[in-house]
Structures are given as C-alpha cells and as structure tokens.
Design a protein around this motif. Structure first.
Motif, PDB file in Angstrom:
ATOM      1  N   PRO A 136      14.500   3.768  -1.152  1.00 20.75           N
ATOM      2  CA  PRO A 136      15.723   3.278  -0.509  1.00 20.75           C
ATOM      3  C   PRO A 136      15.956   1.814  -0.883  1.00 20.75           C
ATOM      4  N   PRO A 137      17.205   1.369  -0.900  1.00 23.98           N
ATOM      5  CA  PRO A 137      17.517  -0.008  -1.320  1.00 23.98           C
ATOM      6  C   PRO A 137      16.695  -1.063  -0.601  1.00 23.98           C
ATOM      7  N   GLU A 138      16.433  -0.857   0.704  1.00 29.36           N
ATOM      8  CA  GLU A 138      15.715  -1.869   1.473  1.00 29.36           C
ATOM      9  C   GLU A 138      14.225  -1.932   1.138  1.00 29.36           C
ATOM     10  N   TRP A 139      13.744  -0.990   0.318  1.00 30.76           N
ATOM     11  CA  TRP A 139      12.331  -0.982  -0.082  1.00 30.76           C
ATOM     12  C   TRP A 139      12.156  -1.315  -1.562  1.00 30.76           C
ATOM     13  N   GLN A 140      13.227  -1.537  -2.282  1.00 29.13           N
ATOM     14  CA  GLN A 140      13.123  -1.657  -3.740  1.00 29.13           C
ATOM     15  C   GLN A 140      12.677  -3.032  -4.231  1.00 29.13           C
ATOM     16  N   ALA A 141      12.930  -4.076  -3.476  1.00 31.59           N
ATOM     17  CA  ALA A 141      12.563  -5.430  -3.920  1.00 31.59           C
ATOM     18  C   ALA A 141      11.098  -5.685  -3.583  1.00 31.59           C
ATOM     19  N   ILE A 142      10.212  -5.234  -4.440  1.00 35.98           N
ATOM     20  CA  ILE A 142       8.769  -5.332  -4.190  1.00 35.98           C
ATOM     21  C   ILE A 142       8.295  -6.760  -4.477  1.00 35.98           C
ATOM     22  N   ASP A 143       7.721  -7.391  -3.466  1.00 37.45           N
ATOM     23  CA  ASP A 143       7.219  -8.758  -3.589  1.00 37.45           C
ATOM     24  C   ASP A 143       5.790  -8.808  -4.127  1.00 37.45           C
ATOM     25  N   VAL A 144       4.998  -7.827  -3.725  1.00 30.92           N
ATOM     26  CA  VAL A 144       3.582  -7.812  -4.115  1.00 30.92           C
ATOM     27  C   VAL A 144       3.201  -6.398  -4.540  1.00 30.92           C
ATOM     28  N   LEU A 145       2.562  -6.296  -5.697  1.00 33.28           N
ATOM     29  CA  LEU A 145       1.988  -5.032  -6.153  1.00 33.28           C
ATOM     30  C   LEU A 145       0.473  -5.167  -6.136  1.00 33.28           C
ATOM     31  N   VAL A 146      -0.198  -4.280  -5.399  1.00 34.83           N
ATOM     32  CA  VAL A 146      -1.661  -4.241  -5.401  1.00 34.83           C
ATOM     33  C   VAL A 146      -2.085  -2.984  -6.152  1.00 34.83           C
ATOM     34  N   ASN A 147      -2.549  -3.182  -7.373  1.00 35.63           N
ATOM     35  CA  ASN A 147      -3.033  -2.069  -8.195  1.00 35.63           C
ATOM     36  C   ASN A 147      -4.478  -1.778  -7.811  1.00 35.63           C
ATOM     37  N   ASN A 148      -4.626  -0.873  -6.835  1.00 32.84           N
ATOM     38  CA  ASN A 148      -5.953  -0.560  -6.316  1.00 32.84           C
ATOM     39  C   ASN A 148      -6.479   0.791  -6.799  1.00 32.84           C
ATOM     40  N   MET A 156       6.643 -16.379   9.283  1.00 33.37           N
ATOM     41  CA  MET A 156       6.291 -15.917   7.942  1.00 33.37           C
ATOM     42  C   MET A 156       7.304 -14.871   7.487  1.00 33.37           C
ATOM     43  N   THR A 157       7.815 -15.034   6.265  1.00 30.60           N
ATOM     44  CA  THR A 157       8.807 -14.102   5.729  1.00 30.60           C
ATOM     45  C   THR A 157       8.176 -12.741   5.478  1.00 30.60           C
ATOM     46  N   GLN A 158       8.851 -11.693   5.923  1.00 32.45           N
ATOM     47  CA  GLN A 158       8.342 -10.342   5.707  1.00 32.45           C
ATOM     48  C   GLN A 158       8.361 -10.009   4.226  1.00 32.45           C
ATOM     49  N   LYS A 159       7.262  -9.457   3.732  1.00 36.23           N
ATOM     50  CA  LYS A 159       7.152  -9.070   2.336  1.00 36.23           C
ATOM     51  C   LYS A 159       7.173  -7.550   2.203  1.00 36.23           C
ATOM     52  N   THR A 160       7.601  -7.092   1.052  1.00 33.20           N
ATOM     53  CA  THR A 160       7.492  -5.681   0.705  1.00 33.20           C
ATOM     54  C   THR A 160       6.351  -5.552  -0.297  1.00 33.20           C
ATOM     55  N   ILE A 161       5.353  -4.759   0.061  1.00 32.54           N
ATOM     56  CA  ILE A 161       4.111  -4.674  -0.716  1.00 32.54           C
ATOM     57  C   ILE A 161       3.854  -3.228  -1.116  1.00 32.54           C
ATOM     58  N   LEU A 162       3.571  -3.007  -2.380  1.00 31.48           N
ATOM     59  CA  LEU A 162       3.207  -1.680  -2.882  1.00 31.48           C
ATOM     60  C   LEU A 162       1.700  -1.648  -3.123  1.00 31.48           C
ATOM     61  N   VAL A 163       1.017  -0.710  -2.476  1.00 28.49           N
ATOM     62  CA  VAL A 163      -0.429  -0.557  -2.628  1.00 28.49           C
ATOM     63  C   VAL A 163      -0.721   0.834  -3.178  1.00 28.49           C
ATOM     64  N   THR A 164      -1.338   0.912  -4.346  1.00 26.39           N
ATOM     65  CA  THR A 164      -1.720   2.211  -4.898  1.00 26.39           C
ATOM     66  C   THR A 164      -3.121   2.574  -4.434  1.00 26.39           C
ATOM     67  N   GLY A 165      -3.416   3.876  -4.429  1.00 27.62           N
ATOM     68  CA  GLY A 165      -4.738   4.326  -3.986  1.00 27.62           C
ATOM     69  C   GLY A 165      -5.012   3.953  -2.549  1.00 27.62           C
ATOM     70  N   ALA A 166      -4.008   4.174  -1.676  1.00 31.90           N
ATOM     71  CA  ALA A 166      -4.089   3.661  -0.303  1.00 31.90           C
ATOM     72  C   ALA A 166      -4.559   4.685   0.720  1.00 31.90           C
ATOM     73  N   SER A 167      -5.063   5.820   0.278  1.00 30.66           N
ATOM     74  CA  SER A 167      -5.476   6.837   1.246  1.00 30.66           C
ATOM     75  C   SER A 167      -6.843   6.553   1.857  1.00 30.66           C
ATOM     76  N   ARG A 221      -4.035  -4.064   7.024  1.00 34.58           N
ATOM     77  CA  ARG A 221      -4.095  -5.497   7.329  1.00 34.58           C
ATOM     78  C   ARG A 221      -2.714  -6.142   7.190  1.00 34.58           C
ATOM     79  N   MET A 222      -2.005  -5.797   6.137  1.00 38.35           N
ATOM     80  CA  MET A 222      -0.700  -6.411   5.912  1.00 38.35           C
ATOM     81  C   MET A 222       0.356  -5.838   6.856  1.00 38.35           C
ATOM     82  N   ALA A 223       0.235  -4.570   7.216  1.00 37.13           N
ATOM     83  CA  ALA A 223       1.170  -3.982   8.177  1.00 37.13           C
ATOM     84  C   ALA A 223       0.999  -4.603   9.554  1.00 37.13           C
TER      85      ALA A 223
END
Length: 254
Positions: free
Chosen positions: A72-84, A1-12, A22-24
């Motif tokens: 950082p450049p390696e984190w900028q290409a966000i594949d999934v945004l979870v607006n939580n 499975m290809t590694q994705k970069t995912i942004l999750v808001t309200g993740a505390s 779960r995704m990590a």
C-alpha cells in the motif's frame, strides 16, 4: 521520534523477530517477511497496525518484486532495510559437504540479500535518505573448519556492504554490516544440524553467548545514529569467545 518504515527479512524467528518486535514497541511500522506465514501472522496480531506480514522467500526474485510493488502507498517509502534472512547448513569439510546445501546458502545469504537490496535501494536514493543493515557474521572474516561456503557468503555480505557505501557516498543512504559471533537462543544451530537438537545444544554448552536481544539492540543503535554517521561494519562477540590460534598440522616423526 519520527516514525520509520522498516523492512525486516527472515522475521519469523531469531534475530529478525526480535528486531521487528523491538522497533514495533517504539512505534515504528515494520514490514516482516519470511516463509512461515503463520508466525508472521502471530507477530502482526501482537502489534496491530504496526506490523505488515508478507509471506515470502527471498530467493524468489519475481515474488519479492511483486510483493514490494503491491505494498500500500503508506508502506512503500521504506526508511530502513534489515537484510536478516540467511542460514548455515552443515558443518562437514568441503570435500564431504552437500552441494545442495552450498547452493541454498548462496541463494539465500547472497542472491536473496542482493535482490531485496536492489529493489528497495532506488526509492531510498530518490528520497535522499535510508539505511541498509545487513546481518553478517564473524565467520565472514574468521575461517573455521566446516564453515566453507557459509563463511564465504558472509564475507560476500561484508564486502557488498562496503561497496554499497562506496556507491552511496553523499546520497544520504548508508549501509552497515552487523557481524555477530556466538549467539544462542535461535534456531540457527538446529537448522545447521538438520534439527538435531542435542548437537545444536552442544554448540552453546557451558557458555554465555550473545542473545537475539543483543543483536536487536545493536541494530536499533545503528538506526538511531545521526544522518551524517555511517557505521560500515560492527563486529560483536560474547565475553566467552575470542580469536583462536591458527591450526598447525604436525607430522609424526618416525
């Protein structure tokens, strides 16, 4: 499975924390944001190299823009945004509700979600791929007493998601709205009732509600759909909950 970069808001805590974990666990890279920095640090320490913590309030548009630009450049290409990131405050009738509570819910649940989406979306469209998963609520379509502005903000999230898909058709970018009903095991009701733990516990008394893991499982399922599949919205309830009858106010005959 290809590694994705995912942004999750309200993740505390709550949904966001469970989704990030779960995704990590499966090896994806997760950018986590929330106002409580120490909780984000703990999360990052539990998954070295896979979780990047960013203390952030989504209602501060300038801070969100700066934080995303500084990735950082390696984190900028966000594949999934979870607006939580979101919250409910109070359960009073509209004529007694606090205006500052209404304003804060609108700022977080609507304006914050829109800000993060607008800043992440152009990169997804340019790359021809991406997913936006918005956490809505059954409150967005099923009104209840005291739900006034909270329900209205979740109705906004639902319709915003649909309109995103109207704009993004054929772009390779999809938007989904996950709309849970009764969910226990989070700080949601405690926040709503201003820390009154007894009142918060009463919401779930003698029920088996959904859990944050149920929500995380659903989000993962959406993320794993084939690229040609769009899940516009998904409504979920526990077995102990269903649709209620309409309220009828009856006059007492003389």
């Amino acid at each position: 499975m290809t590694q994705k970069t995912i942004l999750v808001t309200g993740a505390s805590s709550g949904f966001g924390k469970h989704i990030a974990e779960r995704m990590a666990r499966r090896g994806d890279k997760i950018i986590v944001t929330a106002r409580r920095a120490e909780r984000l640090t703990e999360l990052a320490e539990a998954y070295p190299g896979l979780i990047k913590p960013i203390p952030l309030d989504v209602t501060d548009a300038a801070a969100v823009e700066a934080a995303l630009a500084d990735l950082p450049p390696e984190w900028q290409a966000i594949d999934v945004l979870v607006n939580n990131a979101g919250l409910a405050l109070g359960l009073e009738p509209a004529n007694e509700a606090r205006l500052d509570n209404w304003e804060r819910m609108i700022a977080t649940n609507c304006s914050g979600l829109v800000t993060v989406t607008r800043l992440v979306l152009p990169g997804m469209v340019a790359r021809g791929r991406g997913q936006i998963i918005n956490i809505g609520s059954t409150a967005g379509s099923i009104p209840y007493a005291g739900g006034n502005v909270y329900g209205a903000t979740k109705a906004f999230v639902h319709q915003f998601t649909n309109n995103l898909n109207a704009d993004l058709v054929g772009s390779g970018v999809h938007a989904s709205c996950v709309e849970p009903g009764l969910v226990g095991g989070t700080e949601f009701s405690s926040v709503r009732f201003d820390g009154n733990s007894e009142k918060a516990a009463g919401v779930y008394q003698d029920t088996q509600p959904l859990t944050p893991e149920d929500i995380a499982d659903t989000v993962e399922w959406i993320i794993d759909r084939p690229p040609h599949v769009t899940i516009n919205y998904l409504v979920m309830m526990p077995d102990c909950q269903s649709f209620g009858g309409q309220v009828v106010k009856r006059r007492v005959s003389n």
